[in-house]
Design an enzyme around this catalytic site. Structure first.
Site, PDB file in Angstrom:
ATOM      1  CG  ASN A   1      -3.698   9.373  16.424  1.00 50.49           C
ATOM      2  OD1 ASN A   1      -2.559   9.487  15.850  1.00 50.49           O
ATOM      3  ND2 ASN A   1      -4.683   9.518  15.589  1.00 50.49           N
TER       4      ASN A   1
ATOM      5  CG  ASN B   1      -0.695   7.132  12.263  1.00 49.99           C
ATOM      6  OD1 ASN B   1      -1.388   7.515  11.257  1.00 49.99           O
ATOM      7  ND2 ASN B   1      -1.252   7.506  13.516  1.00 49.99           N
TER       8      ASN B   1
ATOM      9  CB  CYS C   1      12.367 -13.354 -14.513  1.00 49.21           C
ATOM     10  SG  CYS C   1      11.575 -14.768 -15.435  1.00 49.21           S
TER      11      CYS C   1
ATOM     12  CB  CYS D   1      -2.779  11.836  13.115  1.00 46.16           C
ATOM     13  SG  CYS D   1      -3.723  12.878  11.849  1.00 46.16           S
TER      14      CYS D   1
ATOM     15  CB  CYS E   1      22.850  -8.823  -7.545  1.00 47.35           C
ATOM     16  SG  CYS E   1      22.091  -8.807  -9.385  1.00 47.35           S
TER      17      CYS E   1
ATOM     18  CB  CYS F   1      10.988 -11.592 -22.024  1.00 45.85           C
ATOM     19  SG  CYS F   1      11.573 -11.566 -20.440  1.00 45.85           S
TER      20      CYS F   1
ATOM     21  CB  CYS G   1      18.254 -12.084 -13.493  1.00 50.88           C
ATOM     22  SG  CYS G   1      19.190 -13.199 -12.362  1.00 50.88           S
TER      23      CYS G   1
ATOM     24  CB  CYS H   1      17.228 -12.190 -17.255  1.00 48.64           C
ATOM     25  SG  CYS H   1      17.081 -13.124 -18.417  1.00 48.64           S
TER      26      CYS H   1
END
Lengths: 436, 450
Positions: A136, A204, A392, A139, A385, A350, A388, A353
């Site tokens: 470990n 971790n 969406c 941590c 790119c 809507c 959109c 975009c």
């Protein structure tokens, strides 16, 4: 259904689903329940050296980041390593391994960065019949303030040194658990490789502060009147973990060291993704701390069908299947041209975009179709790119269409070349390598 | 109401105490349980925050729906209420009484998906209720301007106009015929939509801005003339609503059991004990609008055994939305279409049935001891020279009447939509115009005439 049997550095388990070293693996009681549920292996919660037991806080150990519908997206914790005595843990490990010979039991360890401390505990662990040890080095809270955990993992020389001690004083396979709280995880992974590690596990938890109660103006959660940073995990960290796993998987210096992936694995799909990016198995914690051990049933079923659907004979076919597709930006094909396209039948209008493209990108989505509310891509402006597509709310409504060689890119006014060309070959790159 | 409330039995079929008061109270409890905090957050999360949102366009008052829902999901309920009330001072009533299924919720893009529209009305109620509970005020009255305006009618149009004018610093006197303010919010909407005396709470909130005086018991055309108002005030807004129920124009329309739905609902809304209301055994409602649904449903909930709505045209022509129709059917109300009442069957001056001509077949008679007329209302006669169109006051896009210095809005105007939300918008638009007129000079010619 495909058999999911897994071989992780020689440890055979019925499936590649392990429980990470964490609260769910602190006691034989929990681990027996996990194995009854079907988990393939466990990383026993970190043992420390013999002596007075670790003391945990008696206030909140966990804090959560919720989605708006209270889906638990991220969890942080300030629990320390096991607060039970070393002897009891070792006795339980012996019994559990006896009771579950077909499952993996690896013991997580954290002792002071002194050779003798490691030597002592390694011998005791080896006597339990455990299948391996996990160091470990990750941590990030509490123990790191005492020079252990992430305090070791953040110094590659220490990682190498302790790994080497463990290889020297133990016959058991050594897995080095890496901290993500470092600028380049490959430096720690390479150090583990140099020290002779059999595998690395990552990641971790990530240093985190979960929030502020703006009514009391206290950091939250609070223990008394104060709070401390914790380690962040759960679905929210998955993309970060996947990046780190893939970087180590494709790093030449790491030499293909086996990886046990940790970081937001909640279901078989997450597991499949991590394995495709190079992990041999996965470790789960937050998901079982959210839903209980029973989720492994669905994971087993899902992954098995996933392999069958893809004509894969075993999990080995899945491991690293996608690694060759991970590359550097400079190698990306700059002649690959896509345009967004909106499926008018599934569009719910809507307008998101449009507004994100208009406000924050390339003004490439119009708001009217034949004089009515409707959204269409303007190829002349679209740079492909993907924003959109990402915003969406309707899946598969907006997609990217690849322009074929010879097809005109209206944005550049040039036909698309069918040839691969990356930045290193690009005429605009003053540093380009001629003829590459 | 031509019945005696103290009598248990006013006519064979028309009796009070059909149901116990407890049953009535249960039947007339809130139609929709308000959203819990968690329910509101989950519902708010369903909003896609549309660009140029169709729900906002569909709202007659133009409430920025995505914005207020986004505020709810950010735990800013007061901000959400502010957004709502800024556009619609009666956002609380509209959240309860608007036919959202034909307005904002019909426009919701979520209708294109399987799980139905965002419950905008319920979210609006959640936000406005929170603000009301916490007694948050959103408006500050400007410095007094010294201008005095009259508002006729303390209904949604009048109160919206009065509030907007008071915010701008003008002094407002509202002339109201009834004993209480609120108009149809107080006297007309179905009781189960407006529980806990909500209309009066809203009126109190509106009046708390200051600068508004209400004079009750004054009815224009009866004990008040437009000329008086013009003499006393610089500008006048008329928001009287429609005072007079349309008649069937059949013989025996004065018979016992022939009622105006509006008047019965008026009594229902004001009664102390619902079980005291006289209720027919067989109730017939003539009409196809929201009032028809409201009176039918309320009769049923008061214990009428059989309730039938008879409408002269087809189901698709009803003004009552599909949602309202479904609500009626759920309450066990029968809908009969293509039925034109042609004769009231009367025995001993009491109704026993109505004969209908059907465009779909033979004439038929439905027996009934009560028939409610819910076929609309007409404007009470107003003196003055206001131009009317189709019997209602003619206004321009700024709510100006044909007489200079007089504005009108709500149900009393031509093209009025008989909706509280439209009335509020009328009052709001009128106030803006009145303010301009007061501030920029009263002799300024109308822009449209320039």
């Amino acid at each position: 259904m495909i058999d999911l049997k897994s071989n992780f550095i020689g440890i055979q388990t019925p499936n590649p689903f392990w429980l990470a070293s964490a609260p769910p693996t602190d006691k034989a009681y929990n681990i027996n329940r996990a194995f009854e549920a079907g988990w393939g292996g466990v990383m026993w919660k970190t043992l420390g050296e013999a002596g007075p037991p670790i003391v945990n806080v008696s206030g909140p150990r966990y804090g959560a980041w919720h989605g708006k519908d209270r889906t638990l997206m991220g969890l942080n914790n300030i629990e320390l390593i096991t607060d039970r005595s070393l002897d009891i843990n070792l006795q339980e490990i012996i019994q559990v391994k006896k009771d579950w010979p077909d499952r993996g039991v690896v013991v997580s360890l954290m002792v002071p960065c002194e050779e003798q401390s490691w030597k002592d505990i390694l011998m005791q662990v080896e006597d339990t019949g455990a299948d391996g040890i996990e160091l470990n080095f990750g941590c990030p809270h509490g123990m790191s303030e005492r020079g252990m955990g992430a305090a070791v993992g953040q110094v590659p020389d220490y990682v190498e040194m302790v790994t080497a001690w463990c290889k020297q004083y133990s016959q058991l396979p050594v897995i080095v658990k890496l901290t993500p709280n470092i600028s380049d995880i490959r430096t720690s992974a390479r150090a583990a490789v140099r020290g002779g590690a059999d595998a690395v596990s990552m990641i971790n938890t990530i240093n985190s502060v979960m929030g502020v109660d703006i009514d009391t103006m206290r950091v939250s959660p609070t223990v008394g009147e104060q709070g401390a940073h914790g380690g962040y995990c759960g679905p929210a960290v998955k993309p970060i973990a996947m990046h780190m796993v893939s970087e180590v998987a494709r790093d030449a210096e790491c030499g293909g060291i086996p990886i046990s992936a940790i970081g937001g694995v909640s279901n078989w799909r997450d597991a499949a993704e991590f394995m495709a990016l190079g992990a041999t198995n996965v470790q789960v914690c937050t998901a079982v701390m959210t839903y209980g051990f029973r989720i492994v049933e669905d994971m087993i079923d899902g992954l098995s069908r996933c392999l069958a659907d893809r004509n894969m004979a075993s999990v080995d076919d899945l491991i690293a299947a996608a690694v060759p597709t991970v590359t550097d930006w400079a190698k990306l094909d700059l002649n690959y041209v896509v345009k967004a396209q909106i499926d008018q039948d599934s569009c719910i209008k809507c307008g998101r975009c449009h507004i994100v493209c208009e406000d924050t990108s390339h003004q490439a989505i119009s708001t009217q179709i034949n004089g009515e509310r409707g959204f269409e891509v303007i190829d002349k402006e679209c740079v492909g790119c993907n924003l959109c597509v990402n915003v969406c709310p309707v899946e598969d409504c907006i997609s990217l269409r690849q322009l074929q060689a010879g097809e005109m890119d209206e944005r550049t006014g040039l036909p698309v070349s069918g040839d691969y060309r990356n930045w290193s070959q690009h005429p605009n790159n003053p540093m380009r390598v001629a003829g590459e | 109401m031509n019945t005696t409330k103290s009598s248990n039995k006013t006519q064979d079929g028309i009796v009070s105490q059909r149901l116990s008061e407890a049953s009535c109270q249960q039947h007339f409890s809130d139609l929709h349980q308000p959203l819990t905090k968690y329910g509101a957050l989950v519902e708010a999360d369903r909003c896609y925050y549309c660009y140029d949102a169709p729900c906002q366009t569909a709202c007659p008052t133009g409430i920025n729906v995505p914005s207020f829902i986004g505020m709810i999901s950010q735990h800013n309920n007061h901000g959400a209420a502010g957004k709502i009330l800024t556009e619609n001072i009666m956002g609380g009533t509209c959240a309860r009484a608007c036919p959202v299924e034909t307005l904002c919720e019909q426009a919701c893009v979520r209708n294109h998906e399987d799980d139905g529209p965002v419950r905008i009305g319920m979210l609006q109620r959640y936000a406005t209720d929170q603000a009301s509970q916490d007694q948050v005020s959103f408006f500050t009255r400007a410095e007094p301007t010294g201008h005095s305006v009259a508002v006729v009618g303390a209904g949604p149009a009048g109160l919206a106009c009065a509030h907007a004018m008071a915010v701008l610093g003008h002094d407002v006197v509202i002339y109201e015929a009834q004993a209480k303010a609120g108009g149809l919010n107080e006297y007309g909407l179905a009781a189960y939509k407006m529980v806990d005396d909500f209309a009066q709470k809203e009126v109190d909130m509106i009046l708390s801005i200051g600068g508004i005086e209400i004079r009750h018991g004054v009815r224009i055309g009866t004990n008040l003339s437009l000329a008086d108002l013009q003499a006393r005030h610089e500008a006048v807004f008329i928001g009287t609503g429609l005072g007079q129920s349309r008649r069937l124009n059949l013989a025996d329309e004065q018979a016992h059991g022939v009622e105006n739905a509006i008047e019965y609902i008026h009594d229902l809304r004001q009664t102390e004990r619902l079980s005291d209301l006289p209720v027919g055994r067989k109730v017939l409602v003539i009409g196809g609008g929201m009032t028809a649904i409201d009176i039918a449903a309320q009769s049923k909930l008061l214990g009428a055994e059989e309730v039938t709505i008879a409408y002269r045209r087809g189901q698709e022509h009803m003004n009552a939305s599909d949602h309202e129709q479904a609500f009626a059917l759920e309450n066990g109300i029968r809908l009969v279409f293509w039925a034109q009442p042609i004769k009231l069957e009367v025995q001993s001056n009491a109704l026993v049935g109505v004969e209908f001509a059907s465009t779909q077949g033979d004439n038929f008679t439905l027996s009934a001891d009560v028939v409610f007329k819910a076929i609309g209302q007409t404007l009470l006669p107003l003196e003055g020279n206001l131009s009317l169109t189709s019997g209602r006051i003619e206004v321009d896009t700024e709510q100006r009447c044909s007489v200079d210095g007089v504005w009108a809005g709500g149900d009393c105007i031509a093209g009025g939509e008989d909706l509280a939300v439209s009335a509020v918008q009328d009052g709001k638009v009128a106030a803006k115009s009145m303010h301009q007129w007061l501030v920029c000079g009263q002799n300024q010619t109308r822009q449209s005439e320039v």
